[in-house]
Design a protein around this motif. Structure first.
Motif, PDB file in Angstrom:
ATOM      1  N   ILE A 521       0.841  -1.200   0.000  1.00  0.00           N
ATOM      2  CA  ILE A 521       0.000   0.000   0.000  1.00  0.00           C
ATOM      3  C   ILE A 521       0.877   1.252   0.000  1.00  0.00           C
ATOM      4  O   ILE A 521       0.633   2.210  -0.752  1.00  0.00           O
ATOM      5  CB  ILE A 521      -0.952  -0.006   1.221  1.00  0.00           C
ATOM      6  N   ALA A 522       1.909   1.247   0.852  1.00  0.00           N
ATOM      7  CA  ALA A 522       2.828   2.386   0.910  1.00  0.00           C
ATOM      8  C   ALA A 522       3.563   2.559  -0.421  1.00  0.00           C
ATOM      9  O   ALA A 522       3.738   3.685  -0.909  1.00  0.00           O
ATOM     10  CB  ALA A 522       3.827   2.191   2.046  1.00  0.00           C
ATOM     11  N   GLU A 523       3.976   1.444  -1.005  1.00  0.00           N
ATOM     12  CA  GLU A 523       4.686   1.487  -2.287  1.00  0.00           C
ATOM     13  C   GLU A 523       3.780   2.029  -3.386  1.00  0.00           C
ATOM     14  O   GLU A 523       4.215   2.820  -4.237  1.00  0.00           O
ATOM     15  CB  GLU A 523       5.180   0.087  -2.646  1.00  0.00           C
ATOM     16  N   ALA A 524       2.512   1.612  -3.379  1.00  0.00           N
ATOM     17  CA  ALA A 524       1.561   2.088  -4.390  1.00  0.00           C
ATOM     18  C   ALA A 524       1.324   3.577  -4.258  1.00  0.00           C
ATOM     19  O   ALA A 524       1.204   4.298  -5.260  1.00  0.00           O
ATOM     20  CB  ALA A 524       0.245   1.330  -4.258  1.00  0.00           C
ATOM     21  N   GLY A 525       1.264   4.053  -3.004  1.00  0.00           N
ATOM     22  CA  GLY A 525       1.036   5.480  -2.783  1.00  0.00           C
ATOM     23  C   GLY A 525       2.152   6.345  -3.334  1.00  0.00           C
ATOM     24  O   GLY A 525       1.927   7.502  -3.710  1.00  0.00           O
ATOM     25  N   LYS A 526       3.359   5.791  -3.384  1.00  0.00           N
ATOM     26  CA  LYS A 526       4.510   6.534  -3.894  1.00  0.00           C
ATOM     27  C   LYS A 526       4.745   6.318  -5.393  1.00  0.00           C
ATOM     28  O   LYS A 526       5.625   6.948  -5.971  1.00  0.00           O
ATOM     29  CB  LYS A 526       5.774   6.120  -3.126  1.00  0.00           C
ATOM     30  N   SER A 527       3.973   5.400  -5.983  1.00  0.00           N
ATOM     31  CA  SER A 527       4.230   5.026  -7.377  1.00  0.00           C
ATOM     32  C   SER A 527       3.817   6.096  -8.381  1.00  0.00           C
ATOM     33  O   SER A 527       4.348   6.153  -9.489  1.00  0.00           O
ATOM     34  CB  SER A 527       3.488   3.727  -7.700  1.00  0.00           C
ATOM     35  N   GLY A 528       2.841   6.926  -8.004  1.00  0.00           N
ATOM     36  CA  GLY A 528       2.342   7.928  -8.936  1.00  0.00           C
ATOM     37  C   GLY A 528       1.408   7.362  -9.991  1.00  0.00           C
ATOM     38  O   GLY A 528       0.957   8.079 -10.886  1.00  0.00           O
ATOM     39  N   LYS A 529       1.092   6.065  -9.888  1.00  0.00           N
ATOM     40  CA  LYS A 529       0.185   5.439 -10.849  1.00  0.00           C
ATOM     41  C   LYS A 529      -1.236   5.470 -10.282  1.00  0.00           C
ATOM     42  O   LYS A 529      -1.506   4.853  -9.243  1.00  0.00           O
ATOM     43  CB  LYS A 529       0.625   4.005 -11.116  1.00  0.00           C
ATOM     44  N   PRO A 530      -2.155   6.164 -10.954  1.00  0.00           N
ATOM     45  CA  PRO A 530      -3.520   6.347 -10.429  1.00  0.00           C
ATOM     46  C   PRO A 530      -4.223   5.034 -10.081  1.00  0.00           C
ATOM     47  O   PRO A 530      -4.884   4.943  -9.040  1.00  0.00           O
ATOM     48  CB  PRO A 530      -4.236   7.071 -11.570  1.00  0.00           C
ATOM     49  N   GLU A 531      -4.101   4.024 -10.920  1.00  0.00           N
ATOM     50  CA  GLU A 531      -4.788   2.761 -10.658  1.00  0.00           C
ATOM     51  C   GLU A 531      -4.213   2.081  -9.407  1.00  0.00           C
ATOM     52  O   GLU A 531      -4.949   1.498  -8.606  1.00  0.00           O
ATOM     53  CB  GLU A 531      -4.667   1.825 -11.857  1.00  0.00           C
ATOM     54  N   ALA A 532      -2.899   2.176  -9.239  1.00  0.00           N
ATOM     55  CA  ALA A 532      -2.265   1.580  -8.066  1.00  0.00           C
ATOM     56  C   ALA A 532      -2.669   2.321  -6.803  1.00  0.00           C
ATOM     57  O   ALA A 532      -2.933   1.708  -5.757  1.00  0.00           O
ATOM     58  CB  ALA A 532      -0.749   1.589  -8.221  1.00  0.00           C
ATOM     59  N   VAL A 533      -2.726   3.649  -6.886  1.00  0.00           N
ATOM     60  CA  VAL A 533      -3.134   4.461  -5.740  1.00  0.00           C
ATOM     61  C   VAL A 533      -4.573   4.127  -5.337  1.00  0.00           C
ATOM     62  O   VAL A 533      -4.896   3.985  -4.148  1.00  0.00           O
ATOM     63  CB  VAL A 533      -2.987   5.959  -6.054  1.00  0.00           C
ATOM     64  N   ALA A 534      -5.454   3.989  -6.339  1.00  0.00           N
ATOM     65  CA  ALA A 534      -6.856   3.662  -6.063  1.00  0.00           C
ATOM     66  C   ALA A 534      -6.977   2.280  -5.413  1.00  0.00           C
ATOM     67  O   ALA A 534      -7.757   2.075  -4.476  1.00  0.00           O
ATOM     68  CB  ALA A 534      -7.664   3.720  -7.353  1.00  0.00           C
ATOM     69  N   ALA A 535      -6.189   1.319  -5.908  1.00  0.00           N
ATOM     70  CA  ALA A 535      -6.209  -0.028  -5.346  1.00  0.00           C
ATOM     71  C   ALA A 535      -5.701  -0.020  -3.908  1.00  0.00           C
ATOM     72  O   ALA A 535      -6.219  -0.746  -3.053  1.00  0.00           O
ATOM     73  CB  ALA A 535      -5.357  -0.963  -6.206  1.00  0.00           C
ATOM     74  N   ALA A 536      -4.699   0.813  -3.656  1.00  0.00           N
ATOM     75  CA  ALA A 536      -4.153   0.917  -2.303  1.00  0.00           C
ATOM     76  C   ALA A 536      -5.195   1.462  -1.333  1.00  0.00           C
ATOM     77  O   ALA A 536      -5.318   0.989  -0.193  1.00  0.00           O
ATOM     78  CB  ALA A 536      -2.911   1.797  -2.307  1.00  0.00           C
ATOM     79  N   LYS A 537      -5.959   2.452  -1.774  1.00  0.00           N
ATOM     80  CA  LYS A 537      -7.011   3.023  -0.914  1.00  0.00           C
ATOM     81  C   LYS A 537      -8.085   1.980  -0.606  1.00  0.00           C
ATOM     82  O   LYS A 537      -8.582   1.891   0.525  1.00  0.00           O
ATOM     83  CB  LYS A 537      -7.632   4.242  -1.589  1.00  0.00           C
ATOM     84  N   ARG A 581      -2.940  -7.934  -6.425  1.00  0.00           N
ATOM     85  CA  ARG A 581      -3.524  -6.914  -7.303  1.00  0.00           C
ATOM     86  C   ARG A 581      -2.667  -5.650  -7.321  1.00  0.00           C
ATOM     87  O   ARG A 581      -2.348  -5.112  -8.390  1.00  0.00           O
ATOM     88  CB  ARG A 581      -4.945  -6.579  -6.826  1.00  0.00           C
ATOM     89  N   ILE A 582      -2.258  -5.186  -6.142  1.00  0.00           N
ATOM     90  CA  ILE A 582      -1.444  -3.964  -6.076  1.00  0.00           C
ATOM     91  C   ILE A 582      -0.077  -4.202  -6.724  1.00  0.00           C
ATOM     92  O   ILE A 582       0.434  -3.341  -7.448  1.00  0.00           O
ATOM     93  CB  ILE A 582      -1.283  -3.508  -4.618  1.00  0.00           C
ATOM     94  N   ASP A 583       0.484  -5.368  -6.474  1.00  0.00           N
ATOM     95  CA  ASP A 583       1.797  -5.682  -7.038  1.00  0.00           C
ATOM     96  C   ASP A 583       1.766  -5.613  -8.571  1.00  0.00           C
ATOM     97  O   ASP A 583       2.689  -5.088  -9.206  1.00  0.00           O
ATOM     98  CB  ASP A 583       2.224  -7.075  -6.577  1.00  0.00           C
ATOM     99  N   ARG A 584       0.703  -6.131  -9.165  1.00  0.00           N
ATOM    100  CA  ARG A 584       0.587  -6.098 -10.624  1.00  0.00           C
ATOM    101  C   ARG A 584       0.432  -4.672 -11.136  1.00  0.00           C
ATOM    102  O   ARG A 584       0.986  -4.315 -12.187  1.00  0.00           O
ATOM    103  CB  ARG A 584      -0.606  -6.947 -11.057  1.00  0.00           C
ATOM    104  N   LEU A 585      -0.308  -3.863 -10.405  1.00  0.00           N
ATOM    105  CA  LEU A 585      -0.533  -2.479 -10.847  1.00  0.00           C
ATOM    106  C   LEU A 585       0.725  -1.632 -10.703  1.00  0.00           C
ATOM    107  O   LEU A 585       0.967  -0.718 -11.493  1.00  0.00           O
ATOM    108  CB  LEU A 585      -1.682  -1.863 -10.048  1.00  0.00           C
ATOM    109  N   ILE A 586       1.523  -1.918  -9.690  1.00  0.00           N
ATOM    110  CA  ILE A 586       2.781  -1.179  -9.502  1.00  0.00           C
ATOM    111  C   ILE A 586       3.744  -1.479 -10.647  1.00  0.00           C
ATOM    112  O   ILE A 586       4.426  -0.603 -11.164  1.00  0.00           O
ATOM    113  CB  ILE A 586       3.431  -1.525  -8.150  1.00  0.00           C
ATOM    114  N   LYS A 587       3.766  -2.749 -11.038  1.00  0.00           N
ATOM    115  CA  LYS A 587       4.703  -3.154 -12.083  1.00  0.00           C
ATOM    116  C   LYS A 587       4.248  -2.654 -13.447  1.00  0.00           C
ATOM    117  O   LYS A 587       5.016  -2.421 -14.341  1.00  0.00           O
ATOM    118  CB  LYS A 587       4.835  -4.677 -12.108  1.00  0.00           C
TER     119      LYS A 587
END
Length: 587
Positions: A521-537, A581-587
């Motif tokens: 979740i923390a990694e997704a928040g820093k990724s700058g990718k909207p879909e990853a950020v939404a998944a993290a929330k 799910r988040i891992d795939r979106l980050i990548k």
């Protein structure tokens, strides 16, 4: 010598009160042999004498379920197979329900490197020798060899609750592909899968075969390996008081989620002509072991009050005199420097369970404990730990410890609710939980809920003597130690596991899943990718809901699984899916 010990024991226990009313005081023939199989001759004789004269109380569990009617296939197997969670306690005389008899194979999921229990039960229709085997697990993505599954069966022993009170319960998981069945005595088959570190994600299918009667019983085993790499929180220390020093036992403890020790780090002290000398020969060996096992990054602990007691009782230096204070700080300063030089993080457990009445050598009153805290905090770099048992004792408020300690350890129960809430809200002291129950919930979701950074329980194998522990055929749940405390049974064959230890390992794994998702979740928040950020929330909202639904205090489960633990497999799977799910979106 043995005879003298037995006679002394008998003379002492004869002074104890007789059995309580309305308690069973017999061991049924169907289970007696199994209970006695690990006893030495002297222990067996002593126990039987005490049983006859009414100095032992045995709780014999009863079941309300009717005697099961065997179907035609069951008669050929020689037993009725049934499903029952390993979180439940399946007593020897339990009778399966119709729902539990709907046996359609076994399923489990796990991540690479993870251990996972897979259990089912047998209600024997006849006495026999049973052989158990598991095939390789195969799938489109590869094979998990059968050697990755440890086969065992739960044995029934007497579990001590007090000096006179015992209960017959499944207390030991004996390894091996053979076990005995006795008519009407349940046997839990306990498989432990360790998913290979390099196992590819996917579905693997194998077969379990049991042969005891006319026909072999076969059932399908389906394992889902998840594409998840579990992370361990380097700030979460897990251990049992009296942690082992032997490599074999330490490695087994690590496999069960333990990563910190409380023994072997204490140097020997000499005091001569006003000078303190510490011998770190023993700690050096322990530190080398910890580094070899990869445990140097965690926070270990040990009780330091013994040094103060030696100054007082052995060398006659009055407690809190100027000389005492100087020497006490010097001892601690030498230890802090040595641990720092050796890159080992240690919490100095200053006083054990402070209290206002009935003090033992390891206790102090609140006033005296605070004096030790003050002295310790004058030593730069010292991590001060105290473990009050609750918010108050004898009407004296203990919640102030949250403000002055580095680590506050306490029970997760209603009596500590003020300290728990205060630490969670951001008090100076980080929170460790101890002696909160030997359940999956108490080692996983509950410490996560309280933001605890440590989880300890009493005790690893406390009280077992070398004479008792050297031979598998001589240790006993009676008269060799304190089985109500010990989490494993030492033997010549290595550590013999208990169902409780397996449940605690599962709790630590729950914590790993939660921590891994939090990092994603923390990694997704820093990724700058909207879909990853939404998944993290979305994932965080799920965790927030689990936090609310996790009980404030873990229930000490008995025969049946508590409702709070029934959801744990489902929650773990949900957490795993969010990680994926988040891992795939980050990548």
């Amino acid at each position: 010598m043995k005879r003298a010990i037995c006679l002394l024991f008998l003379s002492v226990i004869m002074l104890l009160p007789v059995k309580l009313p309305a308690q069973e005081d017999v061991l049924e023939d169907s289970i007696l042999q199994e209970v006695e199989e690990v006893w030495s001759t002297d222990v067996k004789k002593t126990f039987n004498i005490l049983l006859k004269i009414g100095k032992v109380i045995i709780i014999t569990p009863k079941t309300a379920n009717p005697e099961p009617l065997a179907a035609a296939p069951d008669k050929d197997y020689g037993f009725i197979p049934f499903n029952r969670s390993y979180l439940a306690r399946t007593y020897y005389n339990y009778r399966p329900t119709e729902a539990e008899r709907k046996f359609e194979g076994l399923k489990a999921f796990a991540s690479p490197g993870e251990f996972e229990p897979i259990t089912f039960c047998l209600y024997p229709l006849e006495s026999s020798k049973l052989s158990i085997s598991v095939s390789d697990l195969t799938g489109k993505v590869g094979t998990i060899p059968s050697q990755s599954i440890e086969i065992g069966a739960a044995r029934h022993l007497l579990h001590a609750y007090a000096q006179q009170l015992y209960e017959v319960r499944p207390e030991l998981i004996k390894k091996g592909g053979e076990t005995d069945l006795k008519k009407g005595v349940n046997r839990t088959i306990w498989l432990t899968l360790k998913v290979p570190e390099k196992a590819a994600a996917g579905i693997y299918i194998g077969e379990i075969t049991l042969k005891g009667g006319k026909n072999a019983f076969k059932t399908k085993l389906t394992i889902e390996v998840l594409p998840v790499k579990l992370l361990s929180n380097p700030n979460f220390s897990v251990g049992w008081y009296g942690m082992p020093k032997d490599d074999v036992y330490m490695k087994d403890a690590i496999d069960h989620g333990c990563n910190a020790v409380d023994t072997g780090l204490e140097p020997k002290m000499e005091y001569t002509e006003g000078k303190i000398k510490l011998d770190f020969t023993g700690p050096a060996k322990r530190v080398a072991q910890l580094k070899e096992l990869g445990l140097e990054g965690y926070t270990h602990q040990f009780l330091t009050l013994g040094y103060a007691n030696d100054l007082i009782n052995t060398y006659g230096i009055p407690e809190f005199s100027s000389e005492f204070n100087k020497l006490y700080k010097e001892i601690n300063a030498q230890m802090v420097k040595w641990y720092k030089d050796n890159k080992i993080k240690v919490a100095f457990w200053l006083v054990d369970e402070p209290r206002e009445d009935v003090l033992e050598s390891w206790n102090r009153h609140l006033k005296e404990t605070l004096q030790y805290v003050k002295l310790a905090k004058e030593v730069p770099g010292l991590i001060a730990l105290v473990d009050p048992m609750g918010d108050e004792n004898m009407g004296v408020d203990y919640t102030g410890f949250c403000d002055v300690l580095d680590v506050l350890a306490t029970h997760s129960y209603d009596g500590s609710k003020k300290m728990l809430a205060k630490c969670k809200a951001g008090a100076n002291a980080e929170l460790w939980l101890y002696n909160s129950g030997r359940t999956r919930m108490s080692f996983g979701f509950n410490p996560w809920k309280w933001h605890a950074k440590g989880r300890w329980e009493w005790a690893y194998a406390w009280g077992w003597t070398e004479k008792v522990s050297l031979s598998f055929k001589s240790w006993s749940t009676y008269g060799g130690g304190d089985p109500a405390c010990g989490i494993i049974y030492p033997s010549a064959e290595g550590p013999q596991k208990t169902p409780s230890f397996e449940m605690c390992r599962e709790g630590v794994d729950d914590y790993k899943y939660l921590y891994t998702l939090e990092q994603k979740i923390a990694e997704a928040g820093k990724s700058g990718k909207p879909e990853a950020v939404a998944a993290a929330k979305k994932a965080q909202a799920m965790l927030d809901l689990m936090d609310k639904q996790t009980p404030d205090y873990p229930v000490r489960t008995g025969a049946e699984v508590d409702n709070s633990e029934k959801v744990l497999d489902e929650w773990r799977y949900q957490v795993a899916q969010e990680i994926i799910r988040i891992d795939r979106l980050i990548k």
